[in-house]
Design an enzyme around this catalytic site. Structure first.
Site: not given
Ligand code: NAD
Length: 351
Positions: A64, A235
């Site tokens: 990410e 998450d």
């Protein structure tokens, strides 16, 4: 070799220097000061450039990028999440990040962020719990006793005065590691045989497990009235920790809803299920805990503003501590238009 101009030098904080910085500061002071930087940025939440992080998913994990800017500074973090890494001796989560000057676009800092992510995640959790946990909380259960767990424990002591820990992990070696690391710090520690046993008598429950699936670490019958849940491990899309029934009973607090709806526990709920943004509680725009019996849930996924705060904090500590090296990161010829000339001259000087 040509000497780089001072404008082209970027301070770099290595893992070694980050560890020295934490030791020179003291970890509780570090976490407290970092939480204050996070709080400062949450107070000015509305002026940040905000976007859900850019995630590249694969079968085993995710990579990410997490960018944000306050108009004067720009920051981003590169971070991965690979639960299976542990089995091959690697970290589940590793990271590095950059802080840059918006005016020139020049980077001002490059730093390791694996340790810094554990520190900022713990500082954010404790900052949220200060707003939401029942007053006088002294006991916290930690379910999942991997890399993040000790940082969570220490942040909750530094910011909330948590002194008693109840640990559980499916792998007893993880709990023993966590107990061993925290023993000398004066916590009262119980290692539990199950998650049910771990939550007994705890006013705060932290879930920080890693598994790339919709797991049920906590079911609704394990969550008594008045508990604050700090749900850190869920998450990613398809990676959650709490049974949906808990979400239907709890008042839910989040960082940035567009990202949490994709990645957090609330991916299990309808897209319009009400949630409260943490910054609104901090600034008095929305209530936090209003009743003793209320179940509060911080659905933590980790947001770019927290990394930005951490980058700002580290940057502000550099001059005083000198704990960085100088990196020749930017090509910066004397005549800005003569990039090729700089390359040619370097060949001549190397000859
Ligand atoms: P880790 O792999 O070091 O530790 C995870 C631990 O969870 C392991 O010890 C494992 O045995 C345990 N575990 C797995 N399934 C379990 C279960 N069903 N019950 C009890 N224990 C279980 O990982 P880590 O670096 O500590 O990270 C933990 C999680 O936190 C990861 O999912 C990571 O993505 C997430 N994380 C979130 C944030 C955030 O800001 N919200 C930041 C960092 C990490």
């Amino acid at each position: 070799m040509l000497t780089p101009s001072p404008l082209a030098i970027v301070p770099f904080v290595s893992v070694d220097n980050m560890m020295r910085l934490v030791h020179a500061t003291g970890i509780e002071r570090f976490l407290t000061e970092l939480a204050a930087y996070i709080e400062e940025d949450f107070r000015r939440w509305e002026l940040f450039d905000k976007t859900p992080r850019i995630a590249s998913h694969s079968h085993d994990g995710v990579i990410e990028l997490m960018p944000t800017s306050d108009g004067a500074l720009y920051g981003f973090k590169y971070v991965n999440g690979h639960p299976k890494n542990m089995r091959s001796g690697r970290q589940t989560v590793t990271a590095f990040g950059v802080l840059a000057d918006v005016g020139s676009g020049y980077p001002m800092l490059l730093t390791e962020m694996t340790l810094l992510t554990a520190l900022r995640t713990a500082a954010t959790s404790a900052f949220a719990a200060k707003l939401l946990a029942p007053p006088g909380a002294h006991t916290m259960a930690i379910i999942g006793n991997g890399a993040q767990s000790e940082f969570q424990a220490i942040a909750f002591r530094a910011l909330l005065g948590i002194t008693s820990l109840r640990l559980y992990d499916i792998d007893p070696r993880a709990s023993e590691k966590c107990r061993g690391n925290l023993a000398a710090l004066g916590f009262d520690i119980t290692v539990a045989g199950s998650a049910e046993e771990a939550v007994e008598g705890a006013q705060i429950v932290t879930t920080v497990t890693a598994d790339k699936q919709n797991a049920t670490i906590l079911s609704s019958n394990m969550v008594g009235p008045g508990i604050h849940i700090n749900a850190v491990g869920g998450d990613c899309p398809g990676k959650t920790e709490l049974h949906r029934d808990i979400l239907l009973r709890a008042d839910i607090f989040v960082e940035f809803p567009p990202q949490t709806r994709i990645e957090g526990e609330i991916q299990q709920l309808d897209a319009d299920h009400p949630v409260t943004e943490l910054w609104q509680v901090l600034t008095g725009h929305a209530p936090g805990r209003t009743a003793r019996d209320q179940v509060t849930l911080f659905d933590s996924v980790g947001f770019a503003v927290e990394d930005f705060s951490a980058l700002r904090y580290v940057r502000d500590r550099l001059v005083e501590t000198g704990l960085f090296t100088e990196l020749d990161l930017l090509a910066d010829p004397d005549d800005p238009r003569d990039l090729f000339g700089m390359l040619q001259r370097s060949a001549a000087s190397a000859a």
